[in-house]
Write a protein that holds these residues in place. Structure first.
Motif, PDB file in Angstrom:
ATOM      1  N   THR A 263       0.405  -0.936  -0.332  1.00 25.42           N
ATOM      2  CA  THR A 263       0.175   0.241   0.039  1.00 25.42           C
ATOM      3  C   THR A 263       0.474   1.162  -0.122  1.00 25.42           C
ATOM      4  OG1 THR A 263       0.410  -0.112   2.518  1.00 25.42           O
ATOM      5  CG2 THR A 263      -1.937  -1.012   1.157  1.00 25.42           C
ATOM      6  N   ARG A 264       0.667   2.439  -0.411  1.00 22.84           N
ATOM      7  CA  ARG A 264       1.252   3.703  -0.683  1.00 22.84           C
ATOM      8  C   ARG A 264       0.980   4.151   0.547  1.00 22.84           C
ATOM      9  NH1 ARG A 264      -0.784   7.938  -2.531  1.00 22.84           N
ATOM     10  NH2 ARG A 264       0.528   9.348  -3.408  1.00 22.84           N
ATOM     11  N   ARG A 265       2.139   5.023   0.841  1.00 17.86           N
ATOM     12  CA  ARG A 265       2.286   5.637   2.490  1.00 17.86           C
ATOM     13  C   ARG A 265       2.167   7.490   1.646  1.00 17.86           C
ATOM     14  NH1 ARG A 265       6.748   4.108   5.509  1.00 17.86           N
ATOM     15  NH2 ARG A 265       5.928   5.150   7.272  1.00 17.86           N
TER      16      ARG A 265
ATOM     17  N   LEU B  25      11.919   4.163  -2.193  1.00 18.01           N
ATOM     18  CA  LEU B  25      10.306   4.554  -1.239  1.00 18.01           C
ATOM     19  C   LEU B  25      10.064   3.169  -1.380  1.00 18.01           C
ATOM     20  CD1 LEU B  25       7.580   6.378  -3.442  1.00 18.01           C
ATOM     21  CD2 LEU B  25       9.030   7.712  -1.237  1.00 18.01           C
ATOM     22  N   ALA B  26      10.423   1.927  -2.051  1.00 17.50           N
ATOM     23  CA  ALA B  26       9.891   0.448  -1.051  1.00 17.50           C
ATOM     24  C   ALA B  26      11.441   0.488  -0.426  1.00 17.50           C
ATOM     25  CB  ALA B  26      10.673  -0.217  -2.494  1.00 17.50           C
ATOM     26  N   GLY B  27      12.560   1.452   0.034  1.00 15.34           N
ATOM     27  CA  GLY B  27      13.214   0.978   0.376  1.00 15.34           C
ATOM     28  C   GLY B  27      12.837   1.571   1.886  1.00 15.34           C
TER      29      GLY B  27
ATOM     30  N   GLN C 248       3.008  12.689  -9.221  1.00 12.91           N
ATOM     31  CA  GLN C 248       2.331  11.185  -9.320  1.00 12.91           C
ATOM     32  C   GLN C 248       2.109  10.771  -7.369  1.00 12.91           C
ATOM     33  OE1 GLN C 248       1.139   9.001 -11.168  1.00 12.91           O
ATOM     34  NE2 GLN C 248       1.477   9.878 -13.364  1.00 12.91           N
ATOM     35  N   HIS C 249       3.236  11.069  -6.619  1.00 13.86           N
ATOM     36  CA  HIS C 249       3.835  10.196  -5.720  1.00 13.86           C
ATOM     37  C   HIS C 249       2.974  11.197  -3.976  1.00 13.86           C
ATOM     38  CE1 HIS C 249       6.044   8.034  -8.093  1.00 13.86           C
ATOM     39  NE2 HIS C 249       5.720   6.975  -7.857  1.00 13.86           N
ATOM     40  N   VAL C 250       3.423  12.325  -4.827  1.00 14.32           N
ATOM     41  CA  VAL C 250       3.415  13.502  -3.014  1.00 14.32           C
ATOM     42  C   VAL C 250       1.707  13.530  -3.098  1.00 14.32           C
ATOM     43  CG1 VAL C 250       3.823  15.715  -2.299  1.00 14.32           C
ATOM     44  CG2 VAL C 250       5.821  14.545  -3.881  1.00 14.32           C
ATOM     45  N   ASP C 251       1.501  13.815  -1.642  1.00 14.63           N
ATOM     46  CA  ASP C 251       0.273  14.744  -1.612  1.00 14.63           C
ATOM     47  C   ASP C 251      -0.006  16.280  -0.804  1.00 14.63           C
ATOM     48  OD1 ASP C 251       1.046  13.005   0.758  1.00 14.63           O
ATOM     49  OD2 ASP C 251       0.063  11.236  -0.239  1.00 14.63           O
TER      50      ASP C 251
END
Ligand code: FOL
Length: 209
Positions: free
Chosen positions: A3-5, A118-120, A143-146
């Motif tokens: 899951t995305r954090r 990110l996976a690390g 894409q990735h930043v909220d």
């Protein structure tokens, strides 16, 4: 797929979205840098009600909250003064096409891509921050930043690297100052701050949905 954090970018940018110059920051703003350090390191959890407030192991000992992570590109890593890196009390993850070079020099984890970094991020990490630079912000932000903790430097200064204007992208809105304070957990100065004749303002931007 894991899951995305949540991922928060933290950046200081001029009115023209300038963020860097000649491999470093375009200014030296110690108060602003302290804000960066405090936000990314995080604060100990508030003392549990009923416990003494000061002077005990509970308040002088190790931080009670999870260690946060900072993800950065290799040029940003190079721009941090050697005596301050790896950034203390934070997991440091560096993106480099030649990870071995960074790791050997710095005893810091390096990854060949942003996705790998990110996976690390360790499972026990608290908040995850993207701390630059332009290459990673501009590639990852849409894409990735909220959330973006933006320090808006209210000046036009010579810069040679720039942030793309994420504030105009669909879904982004500026949060209120109360939301910023609540998220960081302490009392952030509101309105214009001036240091060494340079004016700036602490902002938070969030992406809805
Ligand atoms: N975001 C904001 N708001 N301001 C910044 O200056 C900033 N800088 C970077 C990324 N996001 C930012 C990248 N550049 C250090 C130096 C350069 C840097 C990031 C961090 C650094 O030395 N940090 C120490 C603080 C040392 C001090 O107190 O002077 C740290 O512990 O964080």
């Amino acid at each position: 797929k894991p899951t995305r954090r949540p991922l928060t970018a933290i950046v200081a940018a001029t009115l023209d979205n300038g963020i860097g110059r000649e491999g470093g920051l375009p200014w030296r703003l110690p108060g602003e840098m302290k804000y960066f350090a405090r936000v990314t390191t995080g604060e100990p959890a508030a003392p549990v009600t009923g416990e003494p407030a000061t002077g005990t192991a509970a308040t002088t000992g190790p931080r009670a909250h999870a260690r946060n992570a900072v993800v950065m590109g290799r040029r940003t890593w190079d721009g941090i003064p050697a005596k301050f890196r790896p950034l203390r009390e934070r997991y440091n993850l560096v993106v480099s096409r030649t990870p071995g070079a960074v790791e050997a020099a710095a005893l810091t984890s390096a990854y060949a891509s942003f996705e790998d970094a990110l996976a690390g991020v360790p499972d026990d990490a608290g908040r995850v921050f993207l701390i630059g630079g332009a290459t990673l912000y501009n590639a990852a932000l849409p894409q990735h930043v909220d959330r973006v903790l933006l320090t808006r430097v209210l000046e036009r200064l010579p810069c040679d690297v720039f942030l793309s204007d994420f504030t105009a992208l669909p879904g982004w809105r500026q949060a209120s100052h109360d939301e910023l304070k609540e998220w960081v957990g302490w009392d952030v100065p509101e309105g214009e701050v001036e240091e060494k004749g340079i004016r700036y303002r602490y902002e938070m931007w969030v992406k809805d949905g």
